[in-house]
Design an enzyme around this catalytic site. Structure first.
Site, PDB file in Angstrom:
ATOM      1  N   SER A 261       0.782  -1.257   0.167  1.00  0.00           N
ATOM      2  CA  SER A 261      -0.037   0.115   0.041  1.00  0.00           C
ATOM      3  C   SER A 261       0.625   1.334  -0.025  1.00  0.00           C
ATOM      4  O   SER A 261       2.051   1.174   0.099  1.00  0.00           O
ATOM      5  CB  SER A 261      -0.801  -0.054   1.330  1.00  0.00           C
ATOM      6  OG  SER A 261       0.014   0.403   2.523  1.00  0.00           O
ATOM      7  N   LYS A 262      -0.079   2.393  -0.508  1.00  0.00           N
ATOM      8  CA  LYS A 262       0.918   3.660  -0.191  1.00  0.00           C
ATOM      9  C   LYS A 262       1.574   3.941   1.021  1.00  0.00           C
ATOM     10  O   LYS A 262       2.469   4.370   1.134  1.00  0.00           O
ATOM     11  CB  LYS A 262       0.025   4.758  -0.518  1.00  0.00           C
ATOM     12  CG  LYS A 262      -0.841   4.578  -1.820  1.00  0.00           C
ATOM     13  CD  LYS A 262      -1.642   5.794  -2.535  1.00  0.00           C
ATOM     14  CE  LYS A 262      -1.984   5.248  -3.832  1.00  0.00           C
ATOM     15  NZ  LYS A 262      -2.365   6.484  -4.702  1.00  0.00           N
ATOM     16  N   ARG A 263       1.020   3.379   2.115  1.00  0.00           N
ATOM     17  CA  ARG A 263       1.568   3.589   3.401  1.00  0.00           C
ATOM     18  C   ARG A 263       2.843   2.673   3.800  1.00  0.00           C
ATOM     19  O   ARG A 263       3.689   3.181   4.495  1.00  0.00           O
ATOM     20  CB  ARG A 263       0.728   3.321   4.323  1.00  0.00           C
ATOM     21  CG  ARG A 263      -0.797   4.322   4.403  1.00  0.00           C
ATOM     22  CD  ARG A 263      -0.716   5.067   5.517  1.00  0.00           C
ATOM     23  NE  ARG A 263      -1.674   6.286   5.023  1.00  0.00           N
ATOM     24  CZ  ARG A 263      -1.270   7.739   4.766  1.00  0.00           C
ATOM     25  NH1 ARG A 263       0.114   8.002   5.037  1.00  0.00           N
ATOM     26  NH2 ARG A 263      -2.111   8.567   4.334  1.00  0.00           N
ATOM     27  N   ASP A 264       2.919   1.812   3.053  1.00  0.00           N
ATOM     28  CA  ASP A 264       3.943   0.943   3.386  1.00  0.00           C
ATOM     29  C   ASP A 264       5.449   1.364   3.145  1.00  0.00           C
ATOM     30  O   ASP A 264       6.404   1.091   3.868  1.00  0.00           O
ATOM     31  CB  ASP A 264       3.893  -0.711   2.520  1.00  0.00           C
ATOM     32  CG  ASP A 264       2.942  -1.204   3.153  1.00  0.00           C
ATOM     33  OD1 ASP A 264       2.665  -1.268   4.189  1.00  0.00           O
ATOM     34  OD2 ASP A 264       2.232  -1.988   2.079  1.00  0.00           O
ATOM     35  N   VAL A 272       7.311   3.832  -2.689  1.00  0.00           N
ATOM     36  CA  VAL A 272       6.260   3.177  -3.213  1.00  0.00           C
ATOM     37  C   VAL A 272       5.728   4.141  -4.492  1.00  0.00           C
ATOM     38  O   VAL A 272       4.925   3.543  -5.221  1.00  0.00           O
ATOM     39  CB  VAL A 272       5.120   2.726  -2.549  1.00  0.00           C
ATOM     40  CG1 VAL A 272       5.271   1.529  -1.778  1.00  0.00           C
ATOM     41  CG2 VAL A 272       4.584   3.745  -1.565  1.00  0.00           C
TER      42      VAL A 272
END
Ligand code: GLU
Length: 504
Positions: A261-264, A272
């Protein structure tokens, strides 16, 4: 294959995730391989999710990655405009065509009506679904008389247009990656095709444009697979030949647990996004591959392998080699685990592959930013000594700063270990030996030091490490004689003498 036309169709709802770049890349490779056309279509019909700057970001990312667009917003082309918000007029007539053919209907239910239906259904522990079972009891042109429908429209009542999913049948879909997929229509709801704001939904606009733009292959992420039954039904309803579909596997987190995800990215310490992105509302910054020092060739090579493999041992591929080797048949079904270490490995390989001139030129620019003025030739020689130790050009500094400035302090641990009562005396001896070496070159330096150590019966490790400590400040760096040679006799001597003064 004749007349291959593929498209990358992102929605400008934020920065482009690397999964999106991979989708664009596979489309591009496929187009190039078959001498086809690569189209960039901006799908911006959902005004509520529009993010300023996202469209430019998408284009800049593709450009940086080396993914060239043949037809698109900037390039133009026979099917312009390529931005859906500029094609608004087109979609309504197609929605009406479906109504005429009996494949779609007007629905007048207000958002409150739908909310109430949802609540009612929930109290009976069932989800509310707008489908063949419920539609005849709801406010739409299927349950209304012709007059009622016409009056509702002419009185300005807001409406949407929904797809009339056929009852009790099966949708049989062919996907190059997944094979045959069959879905029963009872499991589908009557999706909105046209919204009350006068704009089409993704489904309608996407199908209509793919048809009008002559798209031969739809290559996109697995997250769109649930939409495929509706898309196939829409093609049938219009009586159009559907394109060939290929749904690409998800990109997974490094541990394989769930979607990347974008948060990772910044949480786990890798980007990312292809380019750095500053959120226009929150000002939150997300790091990018470009700004982190990745070469676009390495980035693309790494991405190509997330979901595809050539079936051989070869891992390093230029874009031309990828084009040659790529096929949709070799795309995997299962999710592709993102591997941050492998990503760095790719960059390292490209750093080694590039010419020494190019790398030293890039590093020279970093030195200039630091206010260090030195010759291109000197930088070239230093870079050649250390470049195989790093993954990124910016990491070169950490491996070679002592070629440009004397150490300001000495690593405490190394001092403890290497600085003994007899060391200062030994360093004084080596200073006078260095004075005599002519020419002051690595092999001569090596030989003189070796002879001196043997003659005195010193411990090689102890002496060499002490010298290194004074020249570098710690226990790292390339071969000592290379350091001495490059910084020169005068500087070497100065550092050794300064070291004796400080450490005693
Ligand atoms: N606009 C969709 C997206 O944002 C396109 C999906 C498709 O390729 O059909 O990814």
């Amino acid at each position: 294959m004749n007349n291959v036309r593929v498209r990358f169709a992102p929605s400008p709802t934020g920065p482009l995730h690397i999964g999106g770049v991979r989708t664009a890349l596979y489309n591009y490779l496929f187009a190039r391989k078959h001498k086809g056309t690569m189209i960039l279509r901006i799908e911006d019909t959902d005004q509520s999710r529009y993010v300023p700057g996202a469209e430019e970001y998408i284009m800049e990312s593709l450009e940086w990655s080396g993914i060239h667009i043949d037809e698109g917003v900037r390039e133009g082309g026979p099917h312009a405009p390529y931005r859906q918000s500029e094609r608004k007029e087109i979609y309504h007539q197609y929605a009406l065509e479906l109504i005429e053919k009996g494949h779609a209907y007007y629905a007048f239910d207000t958002p409150e009506d739908l909310e109430n239906l949802r609540k009612q259904a929930e109290s009976g522990h069932k989800p509310f679904v707008y489908n063949f079972e419920t539609r005849l009891h709801l406010k739409n042109s299927l349950s209304y008389s012709k007059n009622e429908t016409e009056n509702s429209i002419s009185s300005g009542q807001p409406y949407v247009i929904r797809f009339k999913t056929p009852e009790h049948s099966e949708v049989v879909m062919q996907d190059i990656v997944r094979g045959t997929v069959v879905v029963k229509t009872e499991t589908l709801d009557d999706k909105v095709l046209f919204k009350s704001d006068g704009l089409p939904t993704y489904h309608l606009a996407n199908i209509v444009d793919d048809h009008l733009m002559g798209i031969s292959h739809v290559i996109r992420g697995e997250e769109w697979l649930p939409s495929l039954p509706l898309h196939v039904l829409l093609y049938e309803a219009f009586g159009w030949q559907p394109p060939v579909f290929a749904h690409l596997p998800l990109l997974l987190k490094p541990d394989g647990n769930g979607k990347l995800s974008k948060r990772d990215g910044d949480r786990l310490g890798f980007p990312v996004f292809p380019l750095r992105w500053v959120d226009p509302v929150s000002n939150e910054v997300s790091s990018g591959y470009r700004e982190s020092g990745y070469f676009p060739e390495a980035f693309i090579n790494m991405l190509a392998f997330l979901g595809w493999n050539p079936g051989t041992e070869q891992e390093l591929f230029s874009i031309d080699e990828l084009t040659e080797a790529f096929s949709l048949e070799r795309v995997n079904k299962s999710g592709a685990k993102f591997d941050p270490d492998k990503t760095k490995w790719f960059n390292h390989q490209y750093l080694l592959k590039k010419s020494a001139e190019e790398i030293s030129h890039l590093f020279h620019a970093i030195l200039k930013q630091k206010g260090i003025n030195t010759s291109e030739d000197y930088v070239f020689r230093v870079v050649n000594l250390v470049r195989d130790r790093v993954n990124f050009v910016h990491e070169i500094w950490n491996e070679c700063y002592f070629f440009f400035e004397a150490p300001e302090s000495f690593d405490e641990q190394v001092v403890q270990k290497r600085w003994k009562p007899e060391t200062a005396g030994q360093i004084r001896e080596i200073v006078s030996i260095l004075d005599e070496i002519d020419p002051f070159e690595p092999s001569a330096i090596d030989m003189a030091i070796k002879e001196w150590i043997i003659q005195k019966g010193y411990n090689t490790g102890a002496v060499m490490n002490a010298i290194r400590l004074l020249l570098v400040g710690t226990s790292k760096g390339p071969h000592l004689s290379d350091i001495m040679h490059l910084v020169g006799r005068k500087e070497t001597t100065a550092r050794l003498q300064k070291g004796i003064t400080i450490l005693g």
